[in-house]
Design an enzyme around this catalytic site. Structure first.
Site, PDB file in Angstrom:
ATOM      1  N   CYS A   1       0.840  -1.192   0.000  1.00 36.31           N
ATOM      2  CA  CYS A   1       0.000   0.000   0.000  1.00 36.31           C
ATOM      3  C   CYS A   1       0.880   1.250   0.000  1.00 36.31           C
ATOM      4  CB  CYS A   1      -0.966   0.004   1.180  1.00 36.31           C
ATOM      5  SG  CYS A   1      -0.258   0.544   2.735  1.00 36.31           S
ATOM      6  N   GLU A   2       0.393   2.238  -0.722  1.00 30.65           N
ATOM      7  CA  GLU A   2       1.203   3.449  -0.856  1.00 30.65           C
ATOM      8  C   GLU A   2       1.117   4.344   0.374  1.00 30.65           C
ATOM      9  OE1 GLU A   2      -0.329   5.025  -4.510  1.00 30.65           O
ATOM     10  OE2 GLU A   2      -1.497   6.564  -3.471  1.00 30.65           O
ATOM     11  N   HIS A   3       0.245   4.005   1.312  1.00 26.80           N
ATOM     12  CA  HIS A   3       0.144   4.832   2.517  1.00 26.80           C
ATOM     13  C   HIS A   3       1.093   4.378   3.623  1.00 26.80           C
ATOM     14  CE1 HIS A   3      -4.061   5.390   0.769  1.00 26.80           C
ATOM     15  NE2 HIS A   3      -3.366   6.472   0.516  1.00 26.80           N
ATOM     16  N   HIS A   4       1.329   3.064   3.709  1.00 29.76           N
ATOM     17  CA  HIS A   4       2.169   2.526   4.790  1.00 29.76           C
ATOM     18  C   HIS A   4       3.297   1.638   4.284  1.00 29.76           C
ATOM     19  CE1 HIS A   4      -1.911   3.221   6.473  1.00 29.76           C
ATOM     20  NE2 HIS A   4      -1.218   3.755   7.469  1.00 29.76           N
TER      21      HIS A   4
ATOM     22  N   GLN B   1      -5.608  -0.402  -3.732  1.00 30.75           N
ATOM     23  CA  GLN B   1      -6.276  -1.490  -4.466  1.00 30.75           C
ATOM     24  C   GLN B   1      -7.222  -0.963  -5.550  1.00 30.75           C
ATOM     25  OE1 GLN B   1      -7.829  -4.658  -1.991  1.00 30.75           O
ATOM     26  NE2 GLN B   1      -9.375  -5.157  -3.524  1.00 30.75           N
TER      27      GLN B   1
ATOM     28  N   HIS C   1      -5.178  -6.338   3.621  1.00 23.94           N
ATOM     29  CA  HIS C   1      -4.246  -5.222   3.755  1.00 23.94           C
ATOM     30  C   HIS C   1      -3.567  -5.302   5.113  1.00 23.94           C
ATOM     31  CE1 HIS C   1      -5.707  -2.668   0.276  1.00 23.94           C
ATOM     32  NE2 HIS C   1      -6.468  -3.744   0.246  1.00 23.94           N
TER      33      HIS C   1
ATOM     34  N   CYS D   1      -1.658  -3.282   6.526  1.00 23.03           N
ATOM     35  CA  CYS D   1      -1.681  -2.039   7.313  1.00 23.03           C
ATOM     36  C   CYS D   1      -2.923  -1.979   8.181  1.00 23.03           C
ATOM     37  CB  CYS D   1      -1.575  -0.803   6.421  1.00 23.03           C
ATOM     38  SG  CYS D   1      -2.930  -0.593   5.276  1.00 23.03           S
TER      39      CYS D   1
HETATM   40 ZN   LIG Z   1      -1.931   1.196   4.136  1.00 23.25          ZN
END
Ligand SMILES: [Zn+2]
Length: 205
Positions: free
Chosen positions: A97-100, A138, A166, A168
């Site tokens: 994931c590009e956030h975490h 996603q 996910h 995260c």
């Molecule tokens: Zn994430």
């Protein structure tokens, strides 16, 4: 994942911005992270870790080096008028994931209805991998796969469903295990014809 609504994004390819850092810089960054976490990057067990993690990152993000359009460039036309649905089911993938930068582990179902030419089935899996091996959300990955097939093959329709867990969400944050996120993108006949969509969805288990 996060809880904020995500604006719809275009299918533009993610490309690295600026010059590529040297390998030594990347390894140094991982030494910094180890120190920050509270350990000693110079101790025996960790000495080789920054190099290994750098190598792992190379595998996890190898998708930036492949042009997905080019993967689909070679098609076969001798298909005896075949114009029914072609579905590759349950393609396993690993993404981040590009956030975490936490793992997204899932499977993809990819279907299309050809117009006169088909692509080698392994290429469908490679398109999934190419987008998976990048920093992702996603929803975006689902759209990118569908849009690429639609653009290059110009079929009667494209359908993509992705189910994924996910990390995260399961290993941090809300600590929820056992959930998966389902996303889909339907184009052409799959969007316009409920029977076609239903036929595809019956193949998604
Ligand atoms: Zn994430």
């Amino acid at each position: 994942m996060n809880d904020q609504p995500r604006p719809p994004k275009s299918s533009s390819r993610t490309t690295a911005a600026g010059a590529k850092p040297a390998r030594a810089e990347v390894e140094e960054a991982f030494r910094t992270i180890i120190r920050w976490a509270g350990d000693d990057p110079a101790r025996d067990g960790l000495r080789e870790t920054p190099a290994r993690v750098t190598k792992a990152f190379q595998e996890w993000f190898v998708g930036y080096q492949t042009d997905p359009d080019a993967l689909l460039a070679k098609t076969f036309e001798e298909i005896e008028g075949y114009d029914e649905m072609i579905v590759l089911r349950g393609i396993p993938f690993e993404s981040h994931c590009e956030h975490h930068m936490a793992p997204i582990i899932g499977r993809a179902w990819v279907g299309y209805i050809p117009t006169g030419r088909v692509v080698g089935i392994s290429k469908l899996a490679r398109v999934v991998d190419t987008y998976a091996k990048r920093l992702q959300i996603q929803e975006k990955m689902t759209s990118q796969i569908a849009n690429t097939l639609n653009k290059v093959l110009k079929p009667q329709g494209v359908a993509v469903v992705i189910k994924a867990t996910h990390h995260c969400m399961s290993t941090r944050g809300v600590y929820k295990h056992g959930t998966d996120l389902v996303t889909s993108r339907m184009l052409g006949a799959f969007r316009n014809n409920p029977m076609t969509r239903q036929e595809f969805m019956a193949l998604v288990d």
